[in-house]
Design a protein around this motif. Structure first.
Motif, PDB file in Angstrom:
ATOM      1  N   GLU A   1       0.829  -1.200   0.000  1.00  0.00           N
ATOM      2  CA  GLU A   1       0.000   0.000   0.000  1.00  0.00           C
ATOM      3  C   GLU A   1       0.862   1.247   0.000  1.00  0.00           C
ATOM      4  O   GLU A   1       1.834   1.363   0.740  1.00  0.00           O
TER       5      GLU A   1
ATOM      6  N   ARG B   1      -3.967   4.497  -0.774  1.00  0.00           N
ATOM      7  CA  ARG B   1      -4.606   5.692  -0.248  1.00  0.00           C
ATOM      8  C   ARG B   1      -4.266   6.868  -1.151  1.00  0.00           C
ATOM      9  O   ARG B   1      -3.145   6.943  -1.672  1.00  0.00           O
TER      10      ARG B   1
ATOM     11  N   GLY C   1     -15.389   9.569  -2.532  1.00  0.00           N
ATOM     12  CA  GLY C   1     -15.210   9.688  -1.091  1.00  0.00           C
ATOM     13  C   GLY C   1     -16.153   8.784  -0.318  1.00  0.00           C
ATOM     14  O   GLY C   1     -15.779   8.207   0.713  1.00  0.00           O
ATOM     15  N   GLU C   2     -17.376   8.645  -0.820  1.00  0.00           N
ATOM     16  CA  GLU C   2     -18.342   7.765  -0.169  1.00  0.00           C
ATOM     17  C   GLU C   2     -17.947   6.297  -0.332  1.00  0.00           C
ATOM     18  O   GLU C   2     -18.153   5.480   0.567  1.00  0.00           O
TER      19      GLU C   2
ATOM     20  N   TYR D   1     -14.785   5.155  -0.822  1.00  0.00           N
ATOM     21  CA  TYR D   1     -13.517   4.875  -0.150  1.00  0.00           C
ATOM     22  C   TYR D   1     -13.301   5.889   0.984  1.00  0.00           C
ATOM     23  O   TYR D   1     -12.363   6.688   0.942  1.00  0.00           O
ATOM     24  N   PRO D   2     -14.143   5.886   1.987  1.00  0.00           N
ATOM     25  CA  PRO D   2     -14.069   6.930   3.021  1.00  0.00           C
ATOM     26  C   PRO D   2     -12.768   6.943   3.806  1.00  0.00           C
ATOM     27  O   PRO D   2     -12.359   7.999   4.296  1.00  0.00           O
ATOM     28  N   ASP D   3     -12.104   5.800   3.936  1.00  0.00           N
ATOM     29  CA  ASP D   3     -10.874   5.726   4.723  1.00  0.00           C
ATOM     30  C   ASP D   3      -9.607   5.815   3.877  1.00  0.00           C
ATOM     31  O   ASP D   3      -8.498   5.821   4.418  1.00  0.00           O
ATOM     32  N   HIS D   4      -9.788   5.869   2.571  1.00  0.00           N
ATOM     33  CA  HIS D   4      -8.625   5.840   1.688  1.00  0.00           C
ATOM     34  C   HIS D   4      -8.514   7.064   0.781  1.00  0.00           C
ATOM     35  O   HIS D   4      -7.529   7.209   0.069  1.00  0.00           O
TER      36      HIS D   4
ATOM     37  N   VAL E   1      -8.719  11.324   0.500  1.00  0.00           N
ATOM     38  CA  VAL E   1      -8.797  12.659   1.084  1.00  0.00           C
ATOM     39  C   VAL E   1      -8.846  13.670  -0.062  1.00  0.00           C
ATOM     40  O   VAL E   1      -7.845  13.877  -0.754  1.00  0.00           O
TER      41      VAL E   1
ATOM     42  N   PHE F   1      -2.149  11.052   5.731  1.00  0.00           N
ATOM     43  CA  PHE F   1      -1.851   9.626   5.835  1.00  0.00           C
ATOM     44  C   PHE F   1      -0.454   9.354   6.378  1.00  0.00           C
ATOM     45  O   PHE F   1       0.008   8.218   6.387  1.00  0.00           O
TER      46      PHE F   1
END
Length: 301
Positions: free
Chosen positions: A4, A30, A45-46, A48-51, A53, A76
Motif C-alpha cells: 500500500e 490511499r 469519497g463515499e 472509499y471513506p478511509d482511503h 482525502v 496519511f
C-alpha cells in the motif's frame, strides 16, 4: 495491504487524474486527490471513506501548494507517489492570445507543476525515495498551430523534469516523464480557454479542421493500468510515451534520451473533445512543399 502506498494526484476531479485516482483506490492504495473543485470527488469519497482525502487546491498559488502538500502528507503520514497531472488548454493562434491568457496558461501547465514538485520533494527525500510522475504530452517535442502555448508549456516541463530526474536520483526519488497521447478527457470542453479568432487566420483554421477525423479517442481509464505498473517498478524508465489511437493505446518505455514519434502518429488535438485526427502525414501542412522537410510528428495530448 503490504504494498500500500500514498498517492497525491493533481487534477484528480476529471479525466486522466480521476482515472488514476480510481485505479489507485481500487488497488488498495490511499489517495490525496487534488483539484480546484473537489465536489466531483464526492462519490469516490463515499466509496472509499478511509482511503481518499479530497484536497481543494489551486496549483498556481505557490504558497497554497506548499501548505496543501503539508496537509496531504499529514493526512496519511507520508507521500509515496506524486502524479503531477493538473493542466488545461489554451486554444488559438499565437497572435490571438492575450497576455493574461498566456500567463494564466503557463501558471497552470508549467509553474503549477513546478510548485508541486518543489513542495513534495522534501517529503520524498526524507523517506529516502518515492515516485514523481510528470504528465506532459507527446506534442512537447514541437509546436502546432492553435496549440502552440500548450506545447510550449509541456516542452518546458519536459526539460525541467529531465534536469530534476538527475538532481534527485541520488536521494532515491525516481522521476518519470509521462508523455500522454490523446484521451477523451474533456480537455477541449471544461479544460479549454479559447482566443478571440482573427479573420486573417480563418483559411488556416479551415485547413486544419479538415484534418480532423471521426475516430473516438480512448477513455482515460485505459491509461491507468500502465501508470499503476509504472509506479510499482523498482527502476522505472525516465520517460513513458503513450500513443493513443481510436480504440487502443500503445506505450513506449525509454531511458534518459529523448525520443520522437514518427510519421503517422495521431494527434489528440481536435476542436471536438471526443475525436482524434488521422495521421498527420495524410496531407501537407498549409504552405508546405515536399522540399521543405517540415516534420509531421507533432503530437499533442
Amino acid at each position: 495491504m503490504a504494498n500500500e502506498r500514498v498517492w497525491l494526484i493533481t487534477g484528480a476531479s476529471r479525466g486522466l487524474g480521476r482515472a488514476f485516482a480510481e485505479a489507485a483506490l481500487a488497488g488498495g492504495h490511499r489517495v490525496v486527490a487534488v483539484a480546484r473543485d473537489v465536489r466531483p470527488l464526492g462519490e469516490l469519497g463515499e466509496k472509499y471513506p478511509d482511503h481518499l482525502v479530497p484536497l481543494a487546491l489551486d496549483v498556481t498559488d505557490r504558497q497554497a501548494v506548499f501548505d496543501g502538500v503539508e496537509r496531504a502528507a499529514a493526512a496519511f503520514g507520508q507521500l509515496d507517489v506524486v502524479v503531477n497531472n493538473a493542466g488545461g488548454m489554451l486554444y488559438g493562434m499565437v497572435e490571438e492570445a492575450t497576455e493574461e491568457q498566456i500567463r494564466a496558461h503557463l501558471d497552470l501547465n508549467f509553474f503549477g507543476a513546478v510548485w508541486v514538485a518543489q513542495a513534495v520533494l522534501p517529503h520524498l527525500r526524507a523517506r529516502g525515495g518515492g515516485r514523481l510522475l510528470q504528465v506532459t504530452s507527446m506534442g512537447s517535442g514541437g509546436g502546432m498551430a492553435t496549440v502552440g502555448f500548450y506545447g510550449a508549456g509541456k516542452a518546458a516541463l519536459d526539460s525541467v523534469s529531465e534536469a530534476l530526474a538527475m538532481e534527485v536520483e541520488g536521494f532515491g526519488v525516481k522521476v518519470t516523464i509521462v508523455q500522454m497521447g490523446g484521451y477523451n478527457t474533456g480537455l477541449f470542453t471544461t479544460g479549454t480557454t479559447t482566443t478571440e479568432p482573427l479573420a486573417q487566420y480563418q483559411p488556416l483554421r479551415t485547413e486544419m479542421e479538415a484534418m480532423w477525423g471521426d475516430a473516438v479517442a480512448p477513455e482515460p481509464d485505459t491509461a491507468a493500468p500502465v501508470v499503476m505498473k509504472l509506479a510499482a517498478l523498482p527502476n522505472p524508465p525516465r520517460r513513458l510515451t503513450s500513443a493513443a489511437g481510436p480504440s487502443t493505446t500503445s506505450w513506449r518505455w525509454t531511458g534518459p534520451k529523448r525520443i520522437s514519434t514518427g510519421p503517422g502518429s495521431t494527434s489528440a488535438v481536435s476542436p471536438r473533445a471526443d475525436r482524434v485526427p488521422p495521421p498527420l502525414d495524410r496531407r501537407p501542412w498549409p504552405g508546405e512543399t515536399p522540399e521543405s522537410g517540415r516534420p509531421r510528428d507533432h503530437v499533442v495530448s
